[in-house]
Write an enzyme that holds these catalytic residues in place. Structure first.
Site, PDB file in Angstrom:
ATOM      1  N   HIS A 197      -9.345  13.963   0.228  1.00  0.00           N
ATOM      2  CA  HIS A 197      -8.742  15.069  -0.528  1.00  0.00           C
ATOM      3  C   HIS A 197      -9.187  16.383   0.117  1.00  0.00           C
ATOM      4  CE1 HIS A 197      -7.579  12.688  -4.168  1.00  0.00           C
ATOM      5  NE2 HIS A 197      -8.601  11.937  -3.799  1.00  0.00           N
ATOM      6  N   CYS A 205       0.486   3.416   3.096  1.00  0.00           N
ATOM      7  CA  CYS A 205       1.142   2.828   4.284  1.00  0.00           C
ATOM      8  C   CYS A 205       2.646   3.057   4.216  1.00  0.00           C
ATOM      9  CB  CYS A 205       0.829   1.339   4.389  1.00  0.00           C
ATOM     10  SG  CYS A 205      -0.850   0.973   4.957  1.00  0.00           S
ATOM     11  N   CYS A 231       0.865  -1.187   0.000  1.00  0.00           N
ATOM     12  CA  CYS A 231       0.000   0.000   0.000  1.00  0.00           C
ATOM     13  C   CYS A 231       0.898   1.232   0.000  1.00  0.00           C
ATOM     14  CB  CYS A 231      -0.922   0.009   1.219  1.00  0.00           C
ATOM     15  SG  CYS A 231      -1.777   1.593   1.407  1.00  0.00           S
ATOM     16  N   HIS A 285      -8.516   7.935   2.118  1.00  0.00           N
ATOM     17  CA  HIS A 285      -7.887   9.257   2.142  1.00  0.00           C
ATOM     18  C   HIS A 285      -8.939  10.302   1.820  1.00  0.00           C
ATOM     19  CE1 HIS A 285      -7.396   7.456  -1.829  1.00  0.00           C
ATOM     20  NE2 HIS A 285      -7.504   8.670  -2.351  1.00  0.00           N
ATOM     21  N   HIS A 325      -4.678   1.331   8.237  1.00  0.00           N
ATOM     22  CA  HIS A 325      -5.090   0.981   6.873  1.00  0.00           C
ATOM     23  C   HIS A 325      -6.512   0.425   6.827  1.00  0.00           C
ATOM     24  CE1 HIS A 325      -4.532  -0.396   2.671  1.00  0.00           C
ATOM     25  NE2 HIS A 325      -5.421  -1.294   3.053  1.00  0.00           N
ATOM     26  N   ASP A 344      -0.614  16.443  -2.232  1.00  0.00           N
ATOM     27  CA  ASP A 344      -0.857  15.512  -3.338  1.00  0.00           C
ATOM     28  C   ASP A 344       0.201  15.740  -4.409  1.00  0.00           C
ATOM     29  OD1 ASP A 344      -3.618  13.840  -4.426  1.00  0.00           O
ATOM     30  OD2 ASP A 344      -2.074  14.393  -5.890  1.00  0.00           O
ATOM     31  N   ASN A 371     -13.063   9.494  -2.565  1.00  0.00           N
ATOM     32  CA  ASN A 371     -13.573   8.634  -3.626  1.00  0.00           C
ATOM     33  C   ASN A 371     -13.638   7.200  -3.122  1.00  0.00           C
ATOM     34  OD1 ASN A 371     -13.601  10.808  -5.437  1.00  0.00           O
ATOM     35  ND2 ASN A 371     -11.445  10.493  -5.946  1.00  0.00           N
TER      36      ASN A 371
HETATM   37  P1  AMP Z   1      -7.831   8.769  -5.498  1.00  0.00           P
HETATM   38  O1  AMP Z   1      -7.739   8.747  -6.994  1.00  0.00           O
HETATM   39  O2  AMP Z   1      -9.059   9.405  -4.958  1.00  0.00           O
HETATM   40  O3  AMP Z   1      -7.583   7.369  -4.934  1.00  0.00           O
HETATM   41  O4  AMP Z   1      -6.647   9.697  -5.001  1.00  0.00           O
HETATM   42  C1  AMP Z   1      -5.326   9.250  -4.906  1.00  0.00           C
HETATM   43  C2  AMP Z   1      -4.476  10.472  -4.891  1.00  0.00           C
HETATM   44  O5  AMP Z   1      -3.191  10.126  -4.412  1.00  0.00           O
HETATM   45  C3  AMP Z   1      -4.275  11.132  -6.254  1.00  0.00           C
HETATM   46  O6  AMP Z   1      -4.736  12.482  -6.212  1.00  0.00           O
HETATM   47  C4  AMP Z   1      -2.773  11.035  -6.498  1.00  0.00           C
HETATM   48  O7  AMP Z   1      -2.264  12.172  -7.148  1.00  0.00           O
HETATM   49  C5  AMP Z   1      -2.249  10.919  -5.076  1.00  0.00           C
HETATM   50  N1  AMP Z   1      -0.971  10.238  -4.949  1.00  0.00           N
HETATM   51  C6  AMP Z   1      -0.611   9.046  -5.477  1.00  0.00           C
HETATM   52  N2  AMP Z   1       0.650   8.723  -5.110  1.00  0.00           N
HETATM   53  C7  AMP Z   1       1.090   9.745  -4.316  1.00  0.00           C
HETATM   54  C8  AMP Z   1       2.309  10.017  -3.631  1.00  0.00           C
HETATM   55  N3  AMP Z   1       3.356   9.158  -3.673  1.00  0.00           N
HETATM   56  N4  AMP Z   1       2.409  11.163  -2.925  1.00  0.00           N
HETATM   57  C9  AMP Z   1       1.374  12.028  -2.872  1.00  0.00           C
HETATM   58  N5  AMP Z   1       0.194  11.841  -3.495  1.00  0.00           N
HETATM   59  C10 AMP Z   1       0.045  10.709  -4.216  1.00  0.00           C
END
Ligand code: AMP
Length: 113
Positions: free
Chosen positions: A101, A7, A4, A99, A46, A30, A86
Protein backbone atom coordinates in the site's frame (compact mmCIF):
# COMPACT_ATOMS: atom_id res chain seq x y z
CA UNK A 1 -2.38 -17.78 -10.34
CA UNK A 2 -5.94 -18.88 -10.91
CA UNK A 3 -8.56 -17.12 -8.79
CA UNK A 4 -6.16 -14.39 -7.67
CA UNK A 5 -7.81 -11.00 -8.20
CA UNK A 6 -4.46 -9.19 -8.52
CA UNK A 7 -3.17 -11.74 -11.09
CA UNK A 8 -6.36 -11.08 -13.04
CA UNK A 9 -5.77 -7.32 -12.83
CA UNK A 10 -2.15 -7.80 -13.97
CA UNK A 11 -3.36 -9.91 -16.94
CA UNK A 12 -5.98 -7.28 -17.80
CA UNK A 13 -8.88 -9.64 -17.11
CA UNK A 14 -10.30 -7.29 -14.45
CA UNK A 15 -10.30 -3.51 -14.96
CA UNK A 16 -8.17 -1.25 -12.79
CA UNK A 17 -6.87 2.29 -12.82
CA UNK A 18 -3.22 1.82 -13.76
CA UNK A 19 -0.77 4.48 -12.64
CA UNK A 20 2.46 2.81 -13.73
CA UNK A 21 3.50 -0.46 -15.33
CA UNK A 22 6.78 -2.08 -16.30
CA UNK A 23 8.03 -5.63 -16.73
CA UNK A 24 8.17 -6.29 -12.98
CA UNK A 25 5.35 -4.33 -11.38
CA UNK A 26 2.01 -2.64 -11.73
CA UNK A 27 0.88 0.34 -9.65
CA UNK A 28 -2.90 0.84 -9.49
CA UNK A 29 -5.33 2.99 -7.54
CA UNK A 30 -6.91 1.18 -4.60
CA UNK A 31 -10.63 0.74 -5.22
CA UNK A 32 -11.42 1.63 -1.58
CA UNK A 33 -8.95 4.41 -0.70
CA UNK A 34 -7.96 4.90 2.95
CA UNK A 35 -5.99 8.09 2.22
CA UNK A 36 -6.21 10.96 -0.27
CA UNK A 37 -3.76 9.03 -2.43
CA UNK A 38 -3.96 5.26 -2.01
CA UNK A 39 -2.04 3.20 -4.52
CA UNK A 40 -1.09 -0.46 -4.61
CA UNK A 41 2.25 -1.69 -5.88
CA UNK A 42 1.78 -5.21 -7.25
CA UNK A 43 4.77 -7.34 -8.23
CA UNK A 44 3.69 -9.18 -11.37
CA UNK A 45 4.91 -12.51 -10.07
CA UNK A 46 2.45 -14.18 -7.71
CA UNK A 47 3.44 -14.94 -4.12
CA UNK A 48 1.22 -14.58 -1.10
CA UNK A 49 3.17 -12.27 1.15
CA UNK A 50 6.59 -11.10 2.21
CA UNK A 51 7.38 -14.35 4.06
CA UNK A 52 6.94 -16.39 0.87
CA UNK A 53 9.38 -14.44 -1.27
CA UNK A 54 12.28 -16.18 -2.96
CA UNK A 55 15.63 -14.40 -3.08
CA UNK A 56 14.94 -13.47 -6.72
CA UNK A 57 11.51 -12.08 -5.81
CA UNK A 58 13.07 -10.08 -2.97
CA UNK A 59 15.54 -8.55 -5.41
CA UNK A 60 12.73 -7.70 -7.83
CA UNK A 61 10.71 -6.11 -5.03
CA UNK A 62 13.73 -4.05 -3.97
CA UNK A 63 14.12 -2.86 -7.58
CA UNK A 64 10.43 -1.90 -7.66
CA UNK A 65 10.73 0.09 -4.43
CA UNK A 66 13.83 1.85 -5.74
CA UNK A 67 11.96 2.77 -8.92
CA UNK A 68 9.01 3.97 -6.84
CA UNK A 69 11.37 6.33 -5.03
CA UNK A 70 12.07 8.06 -8.36
CA UNK A 71 8.33 8.62 -9.03
CA UNK A 72 7.43 10.58 -5.89
CA UNK A 73 6.71 13.83 -7.77
CA UNK A 74 4.85 12.12 -10.60
CA UNK A 75 2.61 10.26 -8.14
CA UNK A 76 1.82 13.41 -6.09
CA UNK A 77 3.57 12.08 -3.01
CA UNK A 78 5.85 15.06 -2.32
CA UNK A 79 4.22 15.71 1.08
CA UNK A 80 5.29 12.29 2.32
CA UNK A 81 3.88 8.81 2.17
CA UNK A 82 3.63 5.52 3.99
CA UNK A 83 4.38 2.05 2.65
CA UNK A 84 2.37 -0.75 4.28
CA UNK A 85 2.23 -4.47 3.54
CA UNK A 86 -0.16 -6.59 5.56
CA UNK A 87 0.75 -10.23 6.16
CA UNK A 88 -1.97 -12.61 7.28
CA UNK A 89 -5.61 -12.29 8.22
CA UNK A 90 -4.83 -10.97 11.70
CA UNK A 91 -2.92 -8.11 10.07
CA UNK A 92 -5.92 -7.49 7.79
CA UNK A 93 -4.45 -8.98 4.62
CA UNK A 94 -7.45 -9.66 2.40
CA UNK A 95 -5.76 -10.41 -0.94
CA UNK A 96 -3.18 -13.20 -1.03
CA UNK A 97 -0.88 -11.66 -3.62
CA UNK A 98 1.94 -9.55 -2.17
CA UNK A 99 1.09 -5.88 -2.43
CA UNK A 100 2.49 -2.69 -0.97
CA UNK A 101 0.00 0.00 0.00
CA UNK A 102 1.26 3.50 -0.87
CA UNK A 103 -0.59 6.08 1.22
CA UNK A 104 -0.08 9.79 0.82
CA UNK A 105 -1.52 13.13 -0.14
CA UNK A 106 -1.47 15.05 3.17
CA UNK A 107 -4.16 12.86 4.69
CA UNK A 108 -2.26 9.75 5.65
CA UNK A 109 -4.54 6.80 6.26
CA UNK A 110 -4.13 5.45 9.75
CA UNK A 111 -7.06 3.07 9.46
CA UNK A 112 -6.02 0.13 7.34
CA UNK A 113 -8.85 -2.26 8.13
P1 AMP B 1 -5.07 -5.92 2.11
O1 AMP B 1 -6.32 -5.85 2.93
O2 AMP B 1 -3.85 -5.41 2.78
O3 AMP B 1 -4.90 -7.33 1.54
O4 AMP B 1 -5.30 -4.94 0.89
C1 AMP B 1 -6.05 -5.29 -0.24
C2 AMP B 1 -6.44 -4.01 -0.90
O5 AMP B 1 -6.86 -4.29 -2.22
C3 AMP B 1 -7.59 -3.26 -0.22
O6 AMP B 1 -7.16 -1.95 0.16
C4 AMP B 1 -8.69 -3.23 -1.28
O7 AMP B 1 -9.41 -2.03 -1.26
C5 AMP B 1 -7.88 -3.39 -2.55
N1 AMP B 1 -8.60 -3.98 -3.67
C6 AMP B 1 -9.34 -5.11 -3.66
N2 AMP B 1 -9.83 -5.36 -4.90
C7 AMP B 1 -9.37 -4.36 -5.70
C8 AMP B 1 -9.53 -4.04 -7.08
N3 AMP B 1 -10.27 -4.81 -7.92
N4 AMP B 1 -8.92 -2.93 -7.56
C9 AMP B 1 -8.18 -2.15 -6.74
N5 AMP B 1 -7.99 -2.39 -5.43
C10 AMP B 1 -8.58 -3.48 -4.91
Amino acid sequence: MENCIFCKIIKGEIPSVKVYEDEDMLIIKDVNPQAKIHLLLLPKEHYADITEMSDAQAQTLARCLKKLSTMVDALGLNDGFRLVSNKGAHACQSVGHLHIHILGGNQLGDRMC
